[in-house]
Scaffold this active site. Structure first.
Site, PDB file in Angstrom:
ATOM      1  N   LYS A  79      22.157  34.367  47.872  1.00 44.78           N
ATOM      2  CA  LYS A  79      22.962  33.983  46.705  1.00 44.78           C
ATOM      3  C   LYS A  79      22.102  33.073  45.850  1.00 44.78           C
ATOM      4  O   LYS A  79      21.176  32.424  46.359  1.00 44.78           O
ATOM      5  CB  LYS A  79      24.206  33.205  47.175  1.00 44.78           C
ATOM      6  N   GLY A 177      47.190  37.046  41.306  1.00 43.56           N
ATOM      7  CA  GLY A 177      45.965  37.238  40.529  1.00 43.56           C
ATOM      8  C   GLY A 177      45.878  38.688  40.111  1.00 43.56           C
ATOM      9  O   GLY A 177      45.429  39.541  40.881  1.00 43.56           O
ATOM     10  N   TYR A 178      46.367  38.971  38.867  1.00 43.72           N
ATOM     11  CA  TYR A 178      46.384  40.381  38.448  1.00 43.72           C
ATOM     12  C   TYR A 178      45.179  40.652  37.545  1.00 43.72           C
ATOM     13  O   TYR A 178      45.303  40.938  36.363  1.00 43.72           O
ATOM     14  CB  TYR A 178      47.711  40.706  37.759  1.00 43.72           C
ATOM     15  N   GLY A 179      43.975  40.525  38.126  1.00 41.86           N
ATOM     16  CA  GLY A 179      42.729  40.796  37.415  1.00 41.86           C
ATOM     17  C   GLY A 179      42.094  42.054  37.986  1.00 41.86           C
ATOM     18  O   GLY A 179      42.791  42.983  38.409  1.00 41.86           O
ATOM     19  N   ASN A 180      40.761  42.068  38.037  1.00 46.21           N
ATOM     20  CA  ASN A 180      40.056  43.276  38.503  1.00 46.21           C
ATOM     21  C   ASN A 180      40.506  43.707  39.895  1.00 46.21           C
ATOM     22  O   ASN A 180      40.863  44.866  40.114  1.00 46.21           O
ATOM     23  CB  ASN A 180      38.547  43.008  38.550  1.00 46.21           C
ATOM     24  N   VAL A 181      40.478  42.776  40.830  1.00 39.65           N
ATOM     25  CA  VAL A 181      40.818  43.138  42.210  1.00 39.65           C
ATOM     26  C   VAL A 181      42.312  43.453  42.320  1.00 39.65           C
ATOM     27  O   VAL A 181      42.713  44.482  42.879  1.00 39.65           O
ATOM     28  CB  VAL A 181      40.421  42.000  43.189  1.00 39.65           C
ATOM     29  N   GLY A 182      43.150  42.574  41.767  1.00 38.90           N
ATOM     30  CA  GLY A 182      44.603  42.720  41.892  1.00 38.90           C
ATOM     31  C   GLY A 182      45.130  44.012  41.279  1.00 38.90           C
ATOM     32  O   GLY A 182      45.937  44.722  41.895  1.00 38.90           O
TER      33      GLY A 182
HETATM   34  P1  NAD Z   1      39.480  38.283  37.626  1.00 36.10           P
HETATM   35  O1  NAD Z   1      39.048  37.107  36.835  1.00 36.10           O
HETATM   36  O2  NAD Z   1      39.333  39.648  37.049  1.00 36.10           O
HETATM   37  O3  NAD Z   1      41.035  38.132  38.020  1.00 36.10           O
HETATM   38  C1  NAD Z   1      41.568  36.954  38.563  1.00 36.10           C
HETATM   39  C2  NAD Z   1      43.031  36.878  38.125  1.00 36.10           C
HETATM   40  O4  NAD Z   1      43.611  35.776  38.792  1.00 36.10           O
HETATM   41  C3  NAD Z   1      43.227  36.626  36.619  1.00 36.10           C
HETATM   42  O5  NAD Z   1      44.258  37.469  36.123  1.00 36.10           O
HETATM   43  C4  NAD Z   1      43.612  35.155  36.560  1.00 36.10           C
HETATM   44  O6  NAD Z   1      44.437  34.857  35.437  1.00 36.10           O
HETATM   45  C5  NAD Z   1      44.335  34.983  37.867  1.00 36.10           C
HETATM   46  N1  NAD Z   1      44.381  33.613  38.366  1.00 36.10           N
HETATM   47  C6  NAD Z   1      43.411  32.678  38.325  1.00 36.10           C
HETATM   48  N2  NAD Z   1      43.822  31.550  38.923  1.00 36.10           N
HETATM   49  C7  NAD Z   1      45.075  31.792  39.354  1.00 36.10           C
HETATM   50  C8  NAD Z   1      46.029  31.019  40.051  1.00 36.10           C
HETATM   51  N3  NAD Z   1      45.765  29.772  40.420  1.00 36.10           N
HETATM   52  N4  NAD Z   1      47.231  31.584  40.349  1.00 36.10           N
HETATM   53  C9  NAD Z   1      47.504  32.859  39.998  1.00 36.10           C
HETATM   54  N5  NAD Z   1      46.631  33.645  39.328  1.00 36.10           N
HETATM   55  C10 NAD Z   1      45.443  33.105  39.016  1.00 36.10           C
HETATM   56  O7  NAD Z   1      38.712  38.146  39.020  1.00 36.10           O
HETATM   57  P2  NAD Z   1      38.476  39.296  40.098  1.00 36.10           P
HETATM   58  O8  NAD Z   1      37.178  39.962  39.843  1.00 36.10           O
HETATM   59  O9  NAD Z   1      39.698  40.103  40.243  1.00 36.10           O
HETATM   60  O10 NAD Z   1      38.262  38.419  41.418  1.00 36.10           O
HETATM   61  C11 NAD Z   1      39.355  37.783  42.060  1.00 36.10           C
HETATM   62  C12 NAD Z   1      38.880  37.170  43.358  1.00 36.10           C
HETATM   63  O11 NAD Z   1      38.336  38.185  44.204  1.00 36.10           O
HETATM   64  C13 NAD Z   1      37.776  36.120  43.242  1.00 36.10           C
HETATM   65  O12 NAD Z   1      37.968  35.193  44.281  1.00 36.10           O
HETATM   66  C14 NAD Z   1      36.508  36.901  43.518  1.00 36.10           C
HETATM   67  O13 NAD Z   1      35.472  36.071  43.992  1.00 36.10           O
HETATM   68  C15 NAD Z   1      37.001  37.845  44.592  1.00 36.10           C
HETATM   69  N6  NAD Z   1      36.225  39.073  44.736  1.00 36.10           N
HETATM   70  C16 NAD Z   1      36.055  39.904  43.679  1.00 36.10           C
HETATM   71  C17 NAD Z   1      35.358  41.093  43.856  1.00 36.10           C
HETATM   72  C18 NAD Z   1      35.210  42.065  42.719  1.00 36.10           C
HETATM   73  O14 NAD Z   1      34.793  43.200  42.999  1.00 36.10           O
HETATM   74  N7  NAD Z   1      35.543  41.718  41.487  1.00 36.10           N
HETATM   75  C19 NAD Z   1      34.816  41.412  45.107  1.00 36.10           C
HETATM   76  C20 NAD Z   1      35.038  40.550  46.194  1.00 36.10           C
HETATM   77  C21 NAD Z   1      35.745  39.372  45.985  1.00 36.10           C
END
Ligand code: NAD
Length: 368
Positions: A79, A177-182
């Site tokens: 990292k 967390g309704y972002g990429n993963v959610g």
């Molecule tokens: P993202 O930024 O696309 O989505 C995160 C979502 O969570 C956003 O909608 C944000 O508004 C919401 N959020 C933030 N803080 C919050 C809180 N306190 N309560 C409720 N919602 C909240 O991020 P992502 O890429 O979906 O990643 C999410 C998590 O998964 C991170 O911890 C990341 O390290 C982990 N992760 C991501 C990947 C990937 O492929 N993107 C892979 C492994 C792990």
């Protein structure tokens, strides 16, 4: 830059190399940690944030050693970070200088992380010829767009059916967390018959016991950036999801959202950790005692790094999805078998397996 802390965190697994990269002319301060390369060159992200320490980079690198070993990849863990604001107007210069600083760390393949994206990875590749998480025009597989991590979460969900009374057909799902993963986890779980009843994000908890339309909500979130105003369901306070009943809870937001206090409130049967370290160690103990099955992050969310590894080896999106399915299925089952046999917590069982794999890979190295 932080004090010299190497001795306090070094152990038999690593780190192999800790490298500081500075360029006073443009204000660059960076740290790269190559933790362990026994299984192959380390894959791990470049984080860009103003407040990262050497110890934190090491902990993240070690996490990648376990995640890549657990996923059964021919890659070790590493990292790095650039200590700067990701919105810096100087971003391209910082990333390019940093990339040149790690050019000789050939055992480290950088990928995107907090504060960096596929454009940054294109700059890194342009400078040193290696990186993952690239745009498709450079041969990359856009892992967030295709939903690699969410897909892996859904595969882990299929496996838990063999170890619990939860059936995906009709299972109620809560996602924080309704972002990429959610969003992608929701899509792949709903495709498997589950019902999305709870979605929590920064502006509240959306609850609809009849089921939330994940496709409409994803389009809404992408346009509006929040849950407010979405038609269907009731918008409740942000932490309401903690007290609502569901079968499967997918934390996909921030670290430590489930702690020793909130772990007592959760009313789910299974947790699939989409985010990294969403539960504190104390919380995982409580969940285990309460009989809630908690599949740890480096097992359930490995889809992203598996996709990156397939990209690095020249594979297509189809190969990436097939590989995620095979590896997440096999590894989740293996971890849960150990738990069933020994009564261990899933994280301990997974760590045990990952350590065994890294130790075996290290045993093939020249020792004289
Ligand atoms: P993202 O930024 O696309 O989505 C995160 C979502 O969570 C956003 O909608 C944000 O508004 C919401 N959020 C933030 N803080 C919050 C809180 N306190 N309560 C409720 N919602 C909240 O991020 P992502 O890429 O979906 O990643 C999410 C998590 O998964 C991170 O911890 C990341 O390290 C982990 N992760 C991501 C990947 C990937 O492929 N993107 C892979 C492994 C792990």
């Amino acid at each position: 830059m932080g004090e010299y802390v190497f001795d306090s965190f070094a152990d038999e697994f690593g780190p192999e190399k800790v490298c500081y990269i500075t360029e006073p002319g443009i204000g660059l301060k960076g740290i790269a940690v190559v933790d362990n390369t026994a299984a192959g060159p380390a894959i791990g992200g470049i984080r860009m944030a103003p407040d990262v320490t050497t110890e934190e980079v090491f902990r993240l690198a070690r996490g990648m050693t376990w995640k890549n070993a657990m996923a059964g990849l021919s890659h070790g863990g590493g990292k790095s970070c650039i200590i700067a604001d990701p919105k810096s107007p100087n971003k391209e210069a910082l990333v390019r200088h940093f990339a040149r600083g790690i050019a000789n760390l050939t055992g480290y393949i950088p990928g995107p992380d907090m504060g960096t994206d596929e454009t940054c990875m294109a700059w890194v590749r342009d400078e040193i010829g290696r990186s993952v998480g690239l745009s498709p025009v450079l041969g990359g597989i856009p892992l967030d767009e295709v939903g690699a991590t969410g897909y892996g979460v859904a595969i882990a969900a299929e496996v838990i059916q063999d170890f619990t009374d939860v059936r995906l057909e009709g299972a109620t799902v809560s996602i924080q967390g309704y972002g990429n993963v959610g969003q992608h986890a929701a899509r792949f779980l709903v495709e498997r018959g589950a019902i999305l009843t709870i979605v929590a994000d920064l502006d509240g908890t959306l609850y609809d016991p009849k089921g939330i339309d994940d496709v409409k909500l994803t389009a809404w979130m992408r346009e509006k950036g929040g849950l407010t105003g979405f038609e269907g369901g009731e918008l409740m306070p942000m932490d309401a999801f903690l007290d609502l009943e569901c079968d499967i809870f997918v934390p996909a937001a921030r670290p430590d959202v489930v702690d020793e206090t909130t772990a007592h409130r959760l009313k789910c049967k299974v947790i699939l950790e989409g985010a990294n370290i969403p539960c504190t160690a104390g919380a995982e103990k409580i969940l285990h005692e309460r009989g809630i099955l908690d599949v740890p992050d480096f097992v359930a969310n490995a889809g992203g790094v598996i996709c990156a590894s397939v990209e690095y080896h020249g594979g297509t999106k189809k190969v990436a999805f097939d590989t995620i399915e095979e590896k997440v299925r096999e590894n989740t089952a293996q971890v849960l078998e150990v738990c069933k046999r020994t009564g261990q917590m899933p994280r301990d069982a997974a760590l045990g397996l990952a350590k065994q794999r890294v130790a075996e890979a290290m045993s093939y190295r020249r020792s004289t």
